[in-house]
Design a protein around this motif. Structure first.
Motif, short mmCIF file in Angstrom:
data_model
loop_
_atom_site.label_atom_id
_atom_site.label_comp_id
_atom_site.label_asym_id
_atom_site.label_seq_id
_atom_site.Cartn_x
_atom_site.Cartn_y
_atom_site.Cartn_z
N PRO A 31 -38.67 -36.84 4.66
CA PRO A 31 -39.90 -36.93 5.45
C PRO A 31 -39.65 -37.37 6.90
N SER A 32 -38.51 -37.97 7.17
CA SER A 32 -38.20 -38.36 8.55
C SER A 32 -38.12 -37.13 9.45
N ALA A 33 -37.68 -36.00 8.91
CA ALA A 33 -37.65 -34.77 9.71
C ALA A 33 -39.05 -34.36 10.13
N MET A 39 -43.39 -35.96 16.32
CA MET A 39 -43.20 -36.71 17.56
C MET A 39 -42.79 -35.78 18.69
N LEU A 40 -41.83 -34.88 18.41
CA LEU A 40 -41.37 -33.95 19.43
C LEU A 40 -42.48 -32.98 19.85
N LEU A 41 -43.40 -32.72 18.95
CA LEU A 41 -44.50 -31.80 19.23
C LEU A 41 -45.62 -32.46 20.03
N ARG A 81 -27.48 -31.58 16.88
CA ARG A 81 -28.54 -31.66 15.87
C ARG A 81 -29.88 -32.02 16.53
N TYR A 82 -29.85 -32.93 17.49
CA TYR A 82 -31.09 -33.28 18.19
C TYR A 82 -31.60 -32.13 19.05
N LEU A 83 -30.70 -31.38 19.65
CA LEU A 83 -31.12 -30.22 20.45
C LEU A 83 -31.82 -29.18 19.59
N VAL A 84 -31.25 -28.87 18.43
CA VAL A 84 -31.90 -27.87 17.58
C VAL A 84 -33.17 -28.44 16.94
N ALA A 85 -33.20 -29.75 16.66
CA ALA A 85 -34.41 -30.36 16.12
C ALA A 85 -35.55 -30.30 17.14
N ALA A 86 -35.21 -30.36 18.41
CA ALA A 86 -36.22 -30.31 19.46
C ALA A 86 -36.62 -28.88 19.82
N GLY A 107 -49.15 -19.90 11.31
CA GLY A 107 -47.92 -19.20 10.94
C GLY A 107 -46.80 -19.49 11.91
N LEU A 108 -47.13 -19.58 13.19
CA LEU A 108 -46.14 -19.93 14.21
C LEU A 108 -45.60 -21.34 13.98
N LEU A 109 -46.48 -22.27 13.65
CA LEU A 109 -46.06 -23.64 13.36
C LEU A 109 -45.15 -23.67 12.14
N LEU A 110 -45.54 -23.00 11.06
CA LEU A 110 -44.72 -23.00 9.85
C LEU A 110 -43.37 -22.33 10.10
N GLY A 111 -43.36 -21.27 10.88
CA GLY A 111 -42.10 -20.60 11.22
C GLY A 111 -41.20 -21.49 12.05
N ALA A 112 -41.77 -22.19 13.02
CA ALA A 112 -40.98 -23.10 13.85
C ALA A 112 -40.43 -24.25 13.03
N MET A 113 -41.22 -24.73 12.06
CA MET A 113 -40.74 -25.81 11.19
C MET A 113 -39.57 -25.32 10.34
N LEU A 114 -39.68 -24.12 9.77
CA LEU A 114 -38.60 -23.58 8.95
C LEU A 114 -37.35 -23.31 9.76
N ALA A 115 -37.50 -22.74 10.93
CA ALA A 115 -36.34 -22.47 11.79
C ALA A 115 -35.66 -23.78 12.21
N THR A 116 -36.45 -24.78 12.53
CA THR A 116 -35.90 -26.07 12.91
C THR A 116 -35.17 -26.71 11.74
N ALA A 117 -35.75 -26.64 10.54
CA ALA A 117 -35.12 -27.21 9.35
C ALA A 117 -33.79 -26.52 9.06
N ALA A 118 -33.75 -25.20 9.16
CA ALA A 118 -32.52 -24.46 8.88
C ALA A 118 -31.44 -24.76 9.92
N ALA A 119 -31.82 -24.79 11.18
CA ALA A 119 -30.85 -25.05 12.24
C ALA A 119 -30.31 -26.48 12.16
#
Length: 165
Positions: A31-33, A39-41, A81-86, A107-119
């Motif tokens: 859940p910290s992710a 926070m970044l958003l 890791r912080y760069l891709v998380a941001a 959908g854009l939010l969910l896609g950005a969350m998934l891409a961020t999680a994978a990266a």
């Protein structure tokens, strides 16, 4: 309340909340992710780097990491890791209102969350999870991605709802 005091309280609250959520984390639940993504958003841009420094400071102060582990290879991986998380949250900011108001923006939010999680999971394969040799790398990557994504799905929507109130 002066803005610098409000910012300091926000940073301290974020770091403490991140640390407390981290205590509940495992490979399938991080859940910290979600808190970091929110926070970044939503935080003012001027607080992004101080918040990430405060987050990392909690790990240095309370473990499990020590200052000796922050030598060049580990430090570069942590910065990456912080760069891709941001990247996901900052891209959403760049595209306009980060708070979804229709199915397309959701959908854009969910896609950005998934891409961020994978990266982020890709960077986590190198550090701190490089020593987990009982799992295949592909399995570990999938577990880390799912854990981050679930953490984001659990934390980000309630935070966005709270900001709209």
């Amino acid at each position: 309340m002066p803005s610098h005091l409000r910012d300091l309280l926000l940073l301290a609250g974020y770091a403490i909340a991140f640390w407390l959520l981290y205590q509940t984390a495992n490979l399938f639940w991080y859940p910290s992710a979600g808190l970091r993504f929110a926070m970044l958003l939503l935080a003012p841009i001027r607080l992004v780097i101080p918040a990430l420094v405060a987050e990392q400071g909690m790990f240095v102060l309370f473990g499990p990491f020590s200052l000796e582990e922050f030598l060049w290879p580990s430090l570069l991986i942590t910065l990456g890791r912080y760069l891709v998380a941001a990247s996901g949250p900052l891209l959403l900011r760049r595209l306009g209102n980060p708070i979804p108001s229709n199915p397309g923006s959701m959908g854009l939010l969910l896609g950005a969350m998934l891409a961020t999680a994978a990266a982020t999971a890709l960077f986590n394969l190198f550090y701190p999870f490089a020593s987990l040799e009982e799992l295949a790398r592909s399995t570990l990557l999938l577990q880390l991605t799912v854990g981050d994504y679930i953490g984001m799905l659990v934390v980000v929507p309630p935070v966005l709802i709270a900001t709209r109130l």
